[in-house]
Design an enzyme around this catalytic site. Structure first.
Site, short mmCIF file in Angstrom:
data_model
loop_
_atom_site.label_atom_id
_atom_site.label_comp_id
_atom_site.label_asym_id
_atom_site.label_seq_id
_atom_site.Cartn_x
_atom_site.Cartn_y
_atom_site.Cartn_z
N CYS A 232 7.22 -4.02 -6.07
CA CYS A 232 8.68 -3.90 -5.60
C CYS A 232 8.89 -5.09 -4.88
CB CYS A 232 9.08 -2.57 -4.74
SG CYS A 232 7.97 -2.68 -3.20
N CYS B 173 6.69 -4.06 -0.31
CA CYS B 173 7.31 -5.07 -1.05
C CYS B 173 7.17 -6.47 -0.73
CB CYS B 173 8.88 -4.58 -1.02
SG CYS B 173 9.35 -2.91 -1.56
#
Length: 324
Positions: free
Chosen positions: A240, A158
């Site tokens: 993400c 992420c």
């Protein structure tokens, strides 16, 4: 007369004595003289001139058949090499494609995540090859690449994804200096296929090294375009946290909805996983305009698309020499 009778009696006694001495002799058939060999007998003597003649004919036939077989194989090889390829508008396949794919897979420079440590590069190369070889180069489907995708299960952490649009060179320079960040071409499959060209022809076991379909002039369903669209889609779906995009501030249409970023990656961002898109509009050194591109209509279009997905959006103009 008496003398003749006596002679006959002696002969009879002699015969009986012979039979007594060799009683089985009367049961044995008389010896037969050996039969002459029939001209058509399969057990022909080796010295038979007819047999020699047939053996010679057989050898000649075998030699002729062997020559025809070798000639046929040679003709097939030549036909494959000279397979008539259709003339397309794009450049031909990259020479030594398989070798390059295999080498890039083996030498992938990024820190290898657990899912890729035991990768089988030969299987990956074969799956890539089988996705397009012997197929119509304008009939590519996502499904053709599914076996390849299954072999490479790579996810990016992420907050580490960098998208780009018309800023490829700069984006790669940026991630090269920041090893924790990834563009699509920094993933394994992106790294393997970057700047390569590939296509074949329906029914041909060879690549087309003369030309491949151009995405605009020939067909959009070519194997190169479908590959990159699928890879871009998966890249966006797995994003993400905060994701970033580098856009070109030196052109009028800074955000192009028809680009891979606008057409594939933005629509496939998952708002469940992505909370913000940070846009950087990159300008040439010393050419930062007084009117910010982040206020342009094209950037507003991007902002609208992103916020429709309930993802936060921010944009900043940046001089290339001072980025980030």
């Amino acid at each position: 007369m008496v003398g003749e009778e006596e002679a006959e009696k002696r002969q009879m006694r002699d015969k009986e004595e012979v039979q007594f001495q060799n009683p089985a002799s009367s049961l044995l058939p008389a010896a037969q003289p050996p039969a002459a060999s029939s001209p058509t007998s399969p057990g022909r003597p080796a010295s038979d001139p007819t047999a020699d003649q047939m053996s010679g004919k057989t050898k000649i036939c075998l030699c002729v058949c062997l020559c025809l077989l070798v000639g046929g194989i040679a003709a097939v090889v030549v036909a494959i090499r000279l397979w008539p390829h259709k003339k397309w508008s794009g450049s031909g396949s990259t020479a030594h494609f398989r070798e390059i794919v295999l080498e890039r897979c083996d030498t992938y420079p990024r820190s290898v995540p657990p899912g890729l440590r035991n990768r089988n590069c030969q299987q990956i190369t074969d799956a890539f090859w089988n996705a397009f070889i012997s197929k119509d180069p304008c009939s590519a489907r996502e499904e053709d690449y599914y076996p390849l995708m299954k072999l490479v299960n790579q996810t990016v952490p992420c907050d580490k994804i960098i998208f780009w649009s018309k800023t490829k060179e700069f984006a790669h320079e940026y991630t090269k200096g920041h090893q924790g960040l990834f563009t699509l071409e920094d993933t394994l499959l992106g790294y393997i296929a970057d700047n390569l060209t590939w296509c074949g022809d329906a029914g041909s076991p060879e690549m087309n090294y003369q030309s491949c379909p151009h995405w605009k002039k020939d067909c959009s369903t070519n194997f190169i375009s479908v590959f990159w669209d699928l890879l871009s889609k998966r890249f966006a779906e797995n994003a993400c946290g905060v994701v970033q995009v580098l856009l070109n501030g030196s052109i009028s249409n800074t955000f192009d909805e028809r680009s891979t970023f606008g057409r594939v990656e933005v629509p496939n961002l998952n708002p469940v996983n992505v909370r913000k898109l940070q846009a950087w509009v990159i300008h040439d050194p010393g050419k930062l305009p007084s009117e910010k591109k982040c206020s342009s209509s094209s950037i507003n279009d991007l902002k609208h698309l992103v916020m429709q997905k309930k993802i936060d959006f921010d944009c900043q103009d940046k001089d290339r020499s001072n980025f980030p």
